[in-house]
Scaffold this active site. Structure first.
Site, PDB file in Angstrom:
ATOM      1  N   LYS A 144       0.808  -1.216   0.000  1.00  0.00           N
ATOM      2  CA  LYS A 144       0.000   0.000   0.000  1.00  0.00           C
ATOM      3  C   LYS A 144       0.842   1.268   0.000  1.00  0.00           C
ATOM      4  CE  LYS A 144      -4.310  -1.729   2.016  1.00  0.00           C
ATOM      5  NZ  LYS A 144      -4.008  -3.155   1.999  1.00  0.00           N
ATOM      6  N   LYS A 186      -3.157   0.442   8.709  1.00  0.00           N
ATOM      7  CA  LYS A 186      -3.397  -0.585   7.689  1.00  0.00           C
ATOM      8  C   LYS A 186      -2.130  -1.372   7.407  1.00  0.00           C
ATOM      9  CE  LYS A 186      -6.966   1.674   4.878  1.00  0.00           C
ATOM     10  NZ  LYS A 186      -7.251   2.173   3.502  1.00  0.00           N
ATOM     11  N   GLY A 193      -9.861  -6.407   5.041  1.00  0.00           N
ATOM     12  CA  GLY A 193      -9.975  -5.955   6.421  1.00  0.00           C
ATOM     13  C   GLY A 193      -8.923  -6.520   7.350  1.00  0.00           C
ATOM     14  N   HIS A 236     -17.409   3.405   0.583  1.00  0.00           N
ATOM     15  CA  HIS A 236     -16.435   2.563  -0.113  1.00  0.00           C
ATOM     16  C   HIS A 236     -16.968   2.360  -1.537  1.00  0.00           C
ATOM     17  CE1 HIS A 236     -13.690  -1.203  -0.011  1.00  0.00           C
ATOM     18  NE2 HIS A 236     -13.965  -0.880  -1.256  1.00  0.00           N
ATOM     19  N   HIS A 263     -14.785  -4.358   8.692  1.00  0.00           N
ATOM     20  CA  HIS A 263     -14.116  -3.859   7.493  1.00  0.00           C
ATOM     21  C   HIS A 263     -14.243  -4.839   6.328  1.00  0.00           C
ATOM     22  CE1 HIS A 263     -12.499  -0.828  10.131  1.00  0.00           C
ATOM     23  NE2 HIS A 263     -11.851  -1.725  10.838  1.00  0.00           N
ATOM     24  N   GLU A 303     -10.059   0.832  -5.607  1.00  0.00           N
ATOM     25  CA  GLU A 303     -10.969   1.163  -4.512  1.00  0.00           C
ATOM     26  C   GLU A 303     -10.717   2.589  -4.029  1.00  0.00           C
ATOM     27  OE1 GLU A 303     -10.877  -1.816  -1.486  1.00  0.00           O
ATOM     28  OE2 GLU A 303     -11.600  -3.375  -2.860  1.00  0.00           O
ATOM     29  N   ARG A 321      -6.857  -8.474  -9.023  1.00  0.00           N
ATOM     30  CA  ARG A 321      -7.491  -9.771  -9.265  1.00  0.00           C
ATOM     31  C   ARG A 321      -8.960  -9.536  -9.585  1.00  0.00           C
ATOM     32  NH1 ARG A 321     -10.399  -9.766  -4.570  1.00  0.00           N
ATOM     33  NH2 ARG A 321      -9.372  -8.922  -2.719  1.00  0.00           N
TER      34      ARG A 321
END
Length: 699
Positions: A144, A186, A193, A236, A263, A303, A321
């Site tokens: 990330k 995160k 999640g 989201h 989450h 996202e 994916r």
């Protein structure tokens, strides 16, 4: 039939009769594909591959020998024990089977090895097509902190935070103070999640950080985290993108996945409510820019976190994916994204240009889980002793990998199925979803079907006012007390009588006679009998007066006599109760399991049983778990034990960590005291309600 629906049905019919052909590049022909996954996604991939004339190869663990995906495949190979670490995550075994079986491609589905860059590289080295993006894209987007830097450089909006390599705790505390609270912690390699925590203030930051790191290490083998500002009321929203090997990119519109627990998504819809055509274009173009920045190939999902009030959006992550919720995108665009994946992997261009991709109607996907929503959505496991699914059609899909009699295993995700519906507009699709949820009848374990029905009927959800805190904000309305009315109890009592009188019908449906000892009585024209019935956690007394074999007067707890009549009906292999109470006729599905009767009505599933005799309860107390002991709330595996015999603990102290179905659960001390016994060690399996720790004095 509306013009939109007519177009949709025509497109679906054409889609289903396309001629079979093989997809080839200059280097190889893809005519045989190994699916390195299990369950519903493996079955879903096989359906498309078979339609395209490709042979399919399955892999299976000890737990999946008799599974649906094994039965569907042209060939299947055993790959190891039930644990995914020793089976579905063993890239060496999967590649060996691919070579042994002569497969030209591997489709990883989602989860397991689908976002494993090393596995993608190994496929390339062995000249096997990996149905997914190049390893470099997986690596760039899988971390990330790296992905956010790339997105920032590409002009994609990124939320404020810390994405650095320095993982020293004091450095993270300093960066957290700069960002401000509340903030999100995160895992840099996270997903679903896992490794995600919210710290609302500095005092709880270190505890949440430790928890996130521990879970991240367990799930991804890396405990590095990033920090970012927590949007107080986020939505989201994600965008489906596709790229090919010729430099072409498209977006297939957006999905809203805001309603979540832990989450993790519960229900998804496409398109997202409240998103204008102009905003849709901006979201889509940002998603394509993200894909283009890493030379992406194949199906991916970008996202975004979207502010509930302003609709401003920021990049969150990219899933490299196929997504669990891809069917709703297929429903509103009349596409088969697995077919697109296979074509792109074989070197073909994208089947459609951006201008050719439509937005037709509205679609919902409800995830049917083995879990207990009233117990913090605790995941469960066990047999599907009774399973009835909605009838499928061009606008209703049931994506599943299980049949009646199968078992939801503790070793894997507890999702039973995905129920996908389409309608001309959001209201129509939502009504259809509720109706089909009524048709989803499951006995043998707890599920979230009743919760999903309540969600569909919630006024704010019906308006599309969704955000990630929707469930806790509307907790009371989403978890109302079930109404076990006198009329419903009378129907249950009537059903129990009919089940005794209609053993042939029961045997035809269930294959046995579970009512040999159900109530211990038989009715005839001379008798008035009372018996006890438990419903809603309370014991009720039903007094039944015989009028005719299918006509009775029934009073509940000494109340008003209700005139009840009706019959049991065998319908499509299932059992229905047609019942009239004081002139009101209704139909409900019915299931019988051991000494329990289940009624499936428009208000949800209701369970009734006969009380266990008092002497049996006394025997259970003698062999059961004491009130003060620590028990396992779910079947799972002991991951860590924090105490030993002789230790003294305070109420609330952590005792063990249980891992099951992608969830980490910390067992805490129910009281203060000295530990006299520790029944399990790390790595051992535990069943639900098993005693884990015993306190001195509770022997």
């Amino acid at each position: 039939m509306s013009a939109l629906l007519a177009n949709r049905v025509t497109a679906k019919c054409l889609w289903s009769v396309q001629p079979h052909r093989l997809y080839a590049t200059k280097e190889r022909v893809i005519d045989k594909v190994l699916i390195a996954n299990r369950g519903e996604i493996a079955c879903r991939i096989m359906r498309t591959a078979k339609r395209l004339g490709m042979r399919t190869v399955a892999v299976y663990s000890d737990a999946d020998l008799k599974s649906m995906h094994v039965a569907m495949a042209d060939e299947a190979y055993h790959i190891g024990p039930a644990s995914s670490q020793e089976s579905y995550l063993r890239s060496d075994k999967i590649l060996h089977i691919a070579e042994k079986s002569g497969c030209h491609a591997i489709h990883p589905g989602y989860g397991f090895l689908s976002e494993n860059a090393e596995f993608a590289e190994l496929c390339e080295k062995t000249n096997i097509s990996f149905i997914g993006p190049p390893a470099s894209a997986i690596r760039d987007m899988g971390i990330k902190s790296t992905s956010k830097s790339i997105m920032d450089a590409a002009g994609v909006p990124v939320i404020k935070g810390y994405h650095g390599d320095d993982q020293n705790v004091e450095r993270l505390v300093t960066e957290a103070d700069k960002i401000g609270y509340p903030l999100m912690i995160k895992a840099v390699r996270g997903g679903g999640g896992k490794g995600m925590r919210i710290a609302t203030n500095q005092n709880e930051f270190k505890a949440q950080l430790e928890s996130a790191k521990r879970e991240s290490m367990k799930a991804f083998g890396d405990d590095a985290v990033l920090l970012e500002r927590y949007v107080q009321k986020p939505r989201h929203v994600e965008v489906q993108v596709f790229g090919d090997k010729h430099g072409n990119y498209v977006y297939l519109n957006e999905r809203d996945c805001s309603v979540q627990r832990r989450h993790q998504k519960v229900i998804e819809e496409a398109p997202a409510p409240g998103v204008s055509p102009e905003l849709r274009v901006r979201l889509g173009e940002a998603a394509v820019a993200a894909a283009r920045a890493v030379n992406y190939v194949g199906a991916g999902t970008v996202e975004f976190i979207m502010d509930y009030s302003t609709l401003d959006f920021h990049f969150m992550e990219m899933n490299t994916r196929l997504q669990v919720e891809h069917p709703i995108t297929e429903m509103i665009t009349n596409t088969d994204l697995v077919e697109w994946q296979l074509k792109v992997a074989a070197g073909e261009k994208l089947p459609l240009t951006q201008e050719q991709i439509p937005v037709i109607g509205h679609a919902f996907e409800a995830r049917i889980y083995a879990e207990d929503p009233r117990n913090n959505f605790m995941p469960g496991a066990g047999p599907l002793t009774h399973l009835v699914t909605p009838v499928t059609s061009t606008d209703v899909r049931v994506e599943t990998g299980v049949l009646q009699g199968d078992e939801v295993s503790v070793h894997y995700d507890p999702m039973i199925a995905k129920l996908v519906v389409w309608g001309n507009n959001r209201s129509e699709a939502l009504r259809k979803l509720y109706s089909r949820l009524c048709d989803y009848n499951i006995v043998g374990l707890e599920t979230n079907v009743n919760f999903l029905m309540n969600l569909c009927q919630h006024k704010e959800f019906q308006k599309g006012n969704v955000h990630t805190g929707f469930i806790p904000e509307h907790n009371d309305e989403l978890f109302p007390e079930q109404n076990y009315s006198s009329s419903l109890l009378a129907q249950a009592a009537f059903a129990s009588i009919l089940c005794q009188q209609n053993r042939d019908v029961l045997n035809a449906v269930h294959g046995n006679d579970p009512f040999n000892n159900f109530s211990g009585f038989r009715l005839n024209h001379k008798l008035i009998r009372k018996f006890k019935l438990v419903g809603g956690g309370q014991e009720h007394v039903a007094e039944v007066k015989y009028n005719s074999p299918e006509d009775f007067k029934i009073s509940i707890n000494g109340g008003e006599e209700l005139v009840v009549s009706g019959s049991l009906i065998k319908h499509n292999g299932n059992l229905q109760l047609a019942c009239c109470v004081n002139g009101h006729m209704s139909k409900s599905s019915i299931a019988v399991h051991k000494e329990d009767i289940f009624l499936f009505t428009e208000e949800g599933k209701f369970q009734f049983s006969v009380p266990t005799p008092k002497f049996v309860n006394e025997l259970l107390k003698l062999s059961g778990v004491s009130e003060g002991s620590a028990v396992s709330p779910m079947p799972g595996v002991v991951d860590k034990v924090f105490v030993k015999v002789g230790d003294t603990v305070s109420a609330g102290d952590p005792l063990l960590v249980i891992i099951a179905m992608k969830m980490e659960y910390v067992i805490k001390a129910p009281k203060a005291g000295e530990i006299s016994k520790v029944f399990y060690n790390a790595g051992e399996n535990v069943r639900k309600n098993a005693s884990l720790i015993q306190f001195l004095g509770d022997e």
